[in-house]
Design a protein around this motif. Sequence first.
Motif, PDB file in Angstrom:
ATOM      1  N   UNK A 245       0.824  -1.207   0.000  1.00 40.77           N
ATOM      2  CA  UNK A 245       0.000   0.000   0.000  1.00 40.77           C
ATOM      3  C   UNK A 245       0.862   1.263   0.000  1.00 40.77           C
ATOM      4  N   UNK A 246       0.619   2.168  -0.949  1.00 42.10           N
ATOM      5  CA  UNK A 246       1.430   3.396  -1.052  1.00 42.10           C
ATOM      6  C   UNK A 246       0.965   4.441  -0.046  1.00 42.10           C
ATOM      7  N   UNK A 247       1.128   4.113   1.229  1.00 42.05           N
ATOM      8  CA  UNK A 247       0.679   4.984   2.304  1.00 42.05           C
ATOM      9  C   UNK A 247       1.863   5.422   3.154  1.00 42.05           C
ATOM     10  N   UNK A 248       1.782   6.624   3.685  1.00 39.31           N
ATOM     11  CA  UNK A 248       2.756   7.062   4.680  1.00 39.31           C
ATOM     12  C   UNK A 248       2.252   6.637   6.056  1.00 39.31           C
ATOM     13  N   UNK A 249       3.111   6.749   7.066  1.00 44.55           N
ATOM     14  CA  UNK A 249       2.696   6.392   8.416  1.00 44.55           C
ATOM     15  C   UNK A 249       1.552   7.295   8.887  1.00 44.55           C
ATOM     16  N   UNK A 250       1.618   8.567   8.554  1.00 45.73           N
ATOM     17  CA  UNK A 250       0.557   9.484   8.970  1.00 45.73           C
ATOM     18  C   UNK A 250      -0.769   9.107   8.321  1.00 45.73           C
ATOM     19  N   UNK A 251      -0.737   8.748   7.039  1.00 43.63           N
ATOM     20  CA  UNK A 251      -1.964   8.350   6.335  1.00 43.63           C
ATOM     21  C   UNK A 251      -2.546   7.074   6.916  1.00 43.63           C
ATOM     22  N   UNK A 252      -1.692   6.089   7.167  1.00 39.53           N
ATOM     23  CA  UNK A 252      -2.180   4.828   7.726  1.00 39.53           C
ATOM     24  C   UNK A 252      -2.705   5.032   9.141  1.00 39.53           C
ATOM     25  N   UNK A 253      -2.059   5.904   9.896  1.00 45.26           N
ATOM     26  CA  UNK A 253      -2.524   6.177  11.256  1.00 45.26           C
ATOM     27  C   UNK A 253      -3.927   6.782  11.231  1.00 45.26           C
ATOM     28  N   UNK A 254      -4.143   7.741  10.328  1.00 39.38           N
ATOM     29  CA  UNK A 254      -5.466   8.342  10.199  1.00 39.38           C
ATOM     30  C   UNK A 254      -6.509   7.335   9.744  1.00 39.38           C
ATOM     31  N   UNK A 255      -6.146   6.511   8.765  1.00 39.77           N
ATOM     32  CA  UNK A 255      -7.062   5.478   8.266  1.00 39.77           C
ATOM     33  C   UNK A 255      -7.375   4.465   9.360  1.00 39.77           C
ATOM     34  N   UNK A 256      -6.372   4.101  10.135  1.00 38.32           N
ATOM     35  CA  UNK A 256      -6.578   3.093  11.179  1.00 38.32           C
ATOM     36  C   UNK A 256      -7.562   3.582  12.237  1.00 38.32           C
ATOM     37  N   UNK A 257      -7.510   4.884  12.566  1.00 38.30           N
ATOM     38  CA  UNK A 257      -8.456   5.439  13.540  1.00 38.30           C
ATOM     39  C   UNK A 257      -9.879   5.362  12.993  1.00 38.30           C
ATOM     40  N   UNK A 258     -10.041   5.730  11.717  1.00 37.67           N
ATOM     41  CA  UNK A 258     -11.363   5.685  11.090  1.00 37.67           C
ATOM     42  C   UNK A 258     -11.884   4.247  11.013  1.00 37.67           C
TER      43      UNK A 258
END
Length: 372
Positions: A245-258
């Motif tokens: 997945x072409x995600x940064x840590x910040x993006x994955x962190x936000x997605x994981x919360x959602x």
Amino acid sequence: MKKSDSTLRELVRFEFYKLLQQRFLWLLLLVILIAGLYFSVQRMGWPWADRVNTGFEGELTSEMIARAEAGSEAYVKKTDPTAEEKKQNASYHNVLEAASAYDKQSKDVSLLRQEGEEASTVYEKRQLSLQADLTEAIDYRPVGNYQTFDQLLTFSGTGGYALLAVVLILGTAVSFSSEYQTGVAAYLYSSRHGRKQLLTAKLMVSIALVTGTILIYNLVQLLCFFRGHSGWEIPIQAAYVNSPYPLTFAELYGISILYQWVIAVSLVIVLSFLSMLIKQTVVAVFLGGLIVGGPFLIETVLFNTETPDFMLNLMKFTQGQALSVYVLFREYVTVNVFGYPVLLPIAVLVVTLITTLILIKLMYRVIGRRMA
């Protein structure tokens, strides 16, 4: 102001009041939060967690790579490196790993596309093409200290999971069962307030509780362990090597919360529905624990290296395991939907939303006919 709105507010306040009286629930949540923070402190105290990144963060450059190679070679020759030198070497390693992944990226993409062309089925061709597209979109160039974000994601799947499990099992799963045990179910079901309003109030309180739990522990984590901004843009492959997945840590962190919030709300619906049907609190707690923690128990006790992949992937569709979130993104898994590969996180989200909507409709039908 409508009378029904006023009544609903009264019921919500009453449900909150009953929740606040559950001292064991709040004590257990506090203990788990403290234990989770202790775990985080220990983990962030690892030698490679607090790096000396001066000159070794930002976009990869040939000069940065050359200095990292020279520093790594010099470190190998040291017989008794200091703690500071160990941390500095971790920065060298981080730069060299990013450079290696960046150099290999085009080769990996080419290999995936070649395998796709040689695949024997249309589905395999599409699956490999999708993986190649995802892998090609990864940006390996940002480097720096990603340990804080790795820690935040880890805590979401451990301490955060434990906090939500307690809330769901001891709070939501007994929301109706406790009414039977205390003998007030007959009054509540025959009350002028209405059964559907009672259900709405209980759902609102449970959803507010899981929402507050997620927000509080993430806020505490950020306040305690957030260190600078260099880790925002680093690709998650620094920790999840097999993830496409072409995600940064910040993006994955936000997605994981959602994702965790959506899955937690779906569990509120499931456990509330079961609680409506179960009159014994002990049984409700047991079944709630089975739904939330059962998937991990099954995977740990029964599954092994010989377990077929489809069974391992099927387990991720259970809300209990999906609540950890990061398990959905750490490797490439697709689901066959009419011959098209659908990414596991998307498939899990869609199934969760559909199941939740169906259960909500069913719950309101059942509560309208429910008798104590």
